[in-house]
Design an enzyme around this catalytic site. Sequence first.
Site, PDB file in Angstrom:
ATOM      1  N   LYS A 175      18.132  -3.195  -0.061  1.00 29.64           N
ATOM      2  CA  LYS A 175      17.530  -2.744   1.196  1.00 29.64           C
ATOM      3  C   LYS A 175      18.516  -3.087   2.308  1.00 29.64           C
ATOM      4  O   LYS A 175      18.860  -4.254   2.490  1.00 29.64           O
ATOM      5  CB  LYS A 175      16.191  -3.439   1.437  1.00 29.64           C
TER       6      LYS A 175
ATOM      7  N   THR B 100       8.539  -2.979   0.138  1.00 26.90           N
ATOM      8  CA  THR B 100       9.969  -2.652   0.076  1.00 26.90           C
ATOM      9  C   THR B 100      10.887  -3.848   0.298  1.00 26.90           C
ATOM     10  O   THR B 100      12.034  -3.813  -0.117  1.00 26.90           O
ATOM     11  CB  THR B 100      10.319  -1.582   1.132  1.00 26.90           C
ATOM     12  N   ASP B 101      10.383  -4.915   0.945  1.00 28.39           N
ATOM     13  CA  ASP B 101      11.276  -6.018   1.307  1.00 28.39           C
ATOM     14  C   ASP B 101      12.012  -6.607   0.106  1.00 28.39           C
ATOM     15  O   ASP B 101      13.204  -6.864   0.167  1.00 28.39           O
ATOM     16  CB  ASP B 101      10.489  -7.134   2.012  1.00 28.39           C
TER      17      ASP B 101
ATOM     18  N   THR C 115       0.851  -1.188   0.000  1.00 33.66           N
ATOM     19  CA  THR C 115       0.000   0.000   0.000  1.00 33.66           C
ATOM     20  C   THR C 115       0.879   1.227   0.000  1.00 33.66           C
ATOM     21  O   THR C 115       1.477   1.561   1.000  1.00 33.66           O
ATOM     22  CB  THR C 115      -0.898   0.041   1.241  1.00 33.66           C
TER      23      THR C 115
END
Lengths: 661, 470
Positions: free
Chosen positions: B271, B192-193, B116
């Site tokens: 990340k 984002t992972d 989201t």
Amino acid sequence: MPLPFKPFDEMTDEDYFNIGLKVGLEVHQQLLTRRKLFCRCPAGRYSDEFDAVILRHMRPTLSELGEYDGTALMEKKTKKNIYYRIHRDTVCTYEFDDTPPFFIDDEALDIALEIALLLRLNLVGELHIARKQYLDGSIPTGFQRTGILGVNGWIPFRDRRVRIRQLSIEEDACREVSDVGHDRVYLTDRLGMPLIETVTEPDMRTPQEAAEVGQVLRRLARSTGHVRTGYGAARQDVNVSVTGGQRCEIKGTPQIWRNPRLIYNEARRQCSLLYIRGLLHERGVRPESLQWTYQDVTTVVAKSSYEPLRSALALGNVAKCVLLRGFGGLLNEPTQEHTTFAKEFSDRVRVVACLTQLPNLIHSDMASETLAGRDWKTLRRRLRAEHGDALLVVWGNEQDTVAACEEIALRAKEATIGIPNDTRQALKDGTNGFERVLPGPDRMYPDTDLPPLEIRQERLDRIAAGLPGSVWDREARYRDLKLPPDTIRPLCAPRWARLFDRLLSELEQSAKFVAVTLVQRFKAMRRAGLPIDNLSDDEIFAVFEAHSKGLLSREGVAHVLALVARHPPVEGGTGAARVAAVFAEHDFSPLSEAELNEAVTRRLASLDGRRFETACQKARYLSGRVLEDFVGRTDGAKVVQYVSARLRACTRTDDTPVSRK
Amino acid sequence: MSTAPTTTTATSDNLKGYRGPGRALLQRFGVGVWSEVEIESARGHFRGLILPRSETADDRHIVLKLGSGYNVGIAADSVSAMREVGRREAHYKIPEKEFPYDPQKPNVMLFGTGGTIASRLDYRTGAVIPAFSPGELYGSVPELADICNLRTEKLFGVFSENMGPEQYIKLAQRIGEEIRAGTSGVVIGHGTDTMHHTAAILTFMIQNPPVPIIMVGSQRSSDRPSSDAAINLQCAVKAAAEGDIAEVLVCMFGPTSDEYNLLHRGTRVRKMHSSYRSTFRTLSDIPVAMISPKEIIPLRQDYKRRRSDREVTVNTAFEEKVTILYYYPNMLPDLVDAIVDKGYRGIVIAGTGLGHINKPLYPAIKRAADAGVHIYMTVQTLWGYCGMYVYDTGRDLMTLGIRPASNMLPEVAYMKLCWVLGQTDDPAEVERLMLTPVSDEITDREPYNGYLCYQGGIPEVQEFLRTIKR
């Protein structure tokens, strides 16, 4: 209440009943924990130093109806750059919102539950952490993590009950450093400290009652010995309303004695605003018929000698003038002590439009010298002002002055409706100023980062077992024990409450003796500069224990306490190790008759012809000297008796020691 | 932080989420979710609105929203009486405002994969409702309309960790179609992972795009005032609409402060922190550009420029039987044997130091290579090159059949090997494709400022932190 309002000192309870004053309290109290509430940072460490600065902006999120709520809207208009000062010793990545919360601090939760039990609240079965939105930036996440522990409690007050609506556990916010223009700066050290917030129902009817209830709640929290004290550790918000008015919250008053005047001024403000609304309605100014307009008037006032305006324009700023139809003459109406209706506008311009340098507006009702008469005339012509209209002039950059004009119109409209729901800031002189719009109930939503936490019965039972008892119960009990009146309050305070009861129950010490030692003797020793407050409960207990076992005389108790206090820490020693050391270094064995006899002889010899008026005086003096030699080894009464017998002087049979003043 | 792509909807089940004792209690007193109730319990009286219970919470409590807006839990076994005094049903509707159309503005396509990026919160339940349609996005980030005309398409509803070949292929195909149809830029909303995994595979699958392909997400969900989502979205849409960099890029916060975003090349980005806003970093190189809602500042000039043609190469080949073997001391050879026996065709090893593993693995590695498994070496230090010629170990390993993958990041090498083995099994061709960079997954040189993990506590770093807002 007829206006003008009576001065503060002349207000009676009846006056407050007549205006329908209702006051509720929200008491914030920091808890005495080692760590912060949702991270492992140390609690209670403050420093104005900082290692780094982080910049954030707060963006309102849509509320349930897809609209921004009042506070959100206001904060969005202000467009603040928020700077957080970070110190490595007081803050980790949690506080500035780069790490999710850790589990709630157990120590804090236990203390909060302890106080919830004392307030007789209905405790929840499960703690749900909520996020309560704050867009002023005082918390970097934009919300405060908070959760309800209990509802519907009460405390006794005079001959009635004051109802407690709820108690929540929450994290403290940042300390504000400055707020100038569009830049707001915060220190983050206090951020995340465990707090409880106790909310009362609006059950107080006079400012004095509010102050007294505030004191009761403060003492109740302090009686646990598990809350922080000192400036800012306990802060109260006061909710005030009058008949026909609105609940307004006065935020963060750190000193209870200041509350009555703040409450008086807020009551007076609300009554005054209602009065002003009445005048406006008489003039036909109503929300739907309000007329206003504004214009850039930089050229009109360009040559003004009014200093604040002149220097602002010299920096390339602009001036704008707002016309409020039908507001003429009202801006000078008093609202609070030495405060007029115009301040309602000035405050909003300061907070919302960020015109923070005061004065930030002038108006056509002002008596003091501002613009020249001909300038006002030109302005009136330009804006087509008629008799009975008011003009307000603001200055600053283009964007902020437009915001200011719109905000003035908004506030004017509110004046025709009544009293806006404000959060107000307490000012030092007892008046209050606008801080922000009171947030709606819709700013609360569940924290998805933390699961609900069950509050088990075993946990409550364990806490209940260790409760010190409520303050008022304890005070009554101590009065029944016939303790000296000046010792009762201090004994109820956290320092002594638990230890006092323990000494009485476990050692069967005389209540009066313990009370006098802990309060009066300690006070005297403190005055004499002894580091008496470094004694631990265990050490004090051990000294009294020695006395109850007959290892130490009654006089010896205070003497040994002083010796222990001065004794350096025993390496590797725990508990009452220093007491053991003192006993090892001194002889406190009961004095033998032979030793006493010899001492009296020695002292008699060293009188050096000193004269006494009576034999009785001589006996007392001598006894005092002898006792000095054998502190802790014998009772005063015994020595006096012995010396008197030997001198055949007066005898004293009561157990009062010979005065050694 | 990836956010669950869940939309809670009121269902006919008025005991939603309740199981066991909690459910039995509600049934016993004939109340349910959205009932306003008065409760008598062993802990006293409570009044509030019964809310749905989270499926992951225990079954012994019911959740009540009090009048003050707070939620509390009440133990089912403490309740002696419960009475319904009203009902208030929550309804979920995101306000939609029509996204304005301006013929002067570029058209941007936003694909949703499940995370989201924008959302609003239902205050009664706490459910995060994704805002995704142009109208919804316009309602929450109205600034987007100043940048472009936005269209959106929700391709999947999965957590970022559940992205896989099926999604990669469909995404690549839809982006290709959209480019050919004339879009000025593409934005992909993504958890984002695994954003850097998707960024890498898209770089290989979609080659020479004429327009920017920007991946974006948020580290703080957009239901919080301090969220990075709105800024990320504005920057991403700006990069897609106006940017000159026609590559697959990740657009996320630069520093943790609200100052600027960075555009990272999809093959060099990773990340690097589980929760920081500034979690994405370009490794062994520098980012392509800085970007804010106001401006784009390129940090280098060697990027592929935006073109007006509509030509793009889409190659969605993908072989699933590839793994990353993260080496640790004392790794046993049977692990490698097992991988081979399970039919894996490619192994990317994340080796120690310059690219090493221990001697006991040698026979297993040889067996794997002999079985035709393609083995590539990367470094678990993440920064720096494989240097297999430096020590005997490295030379031995190459003899056994391991190929050094230069300075490719392990995840990128994994994605590339999947893509290459989807096309060929010929060792020479596999090696040629693997070691020929598509977009800087292997670079010729590591610049002096490509490795920066500055160390806190050192005076000059402290000075930097004190004076430069992060």
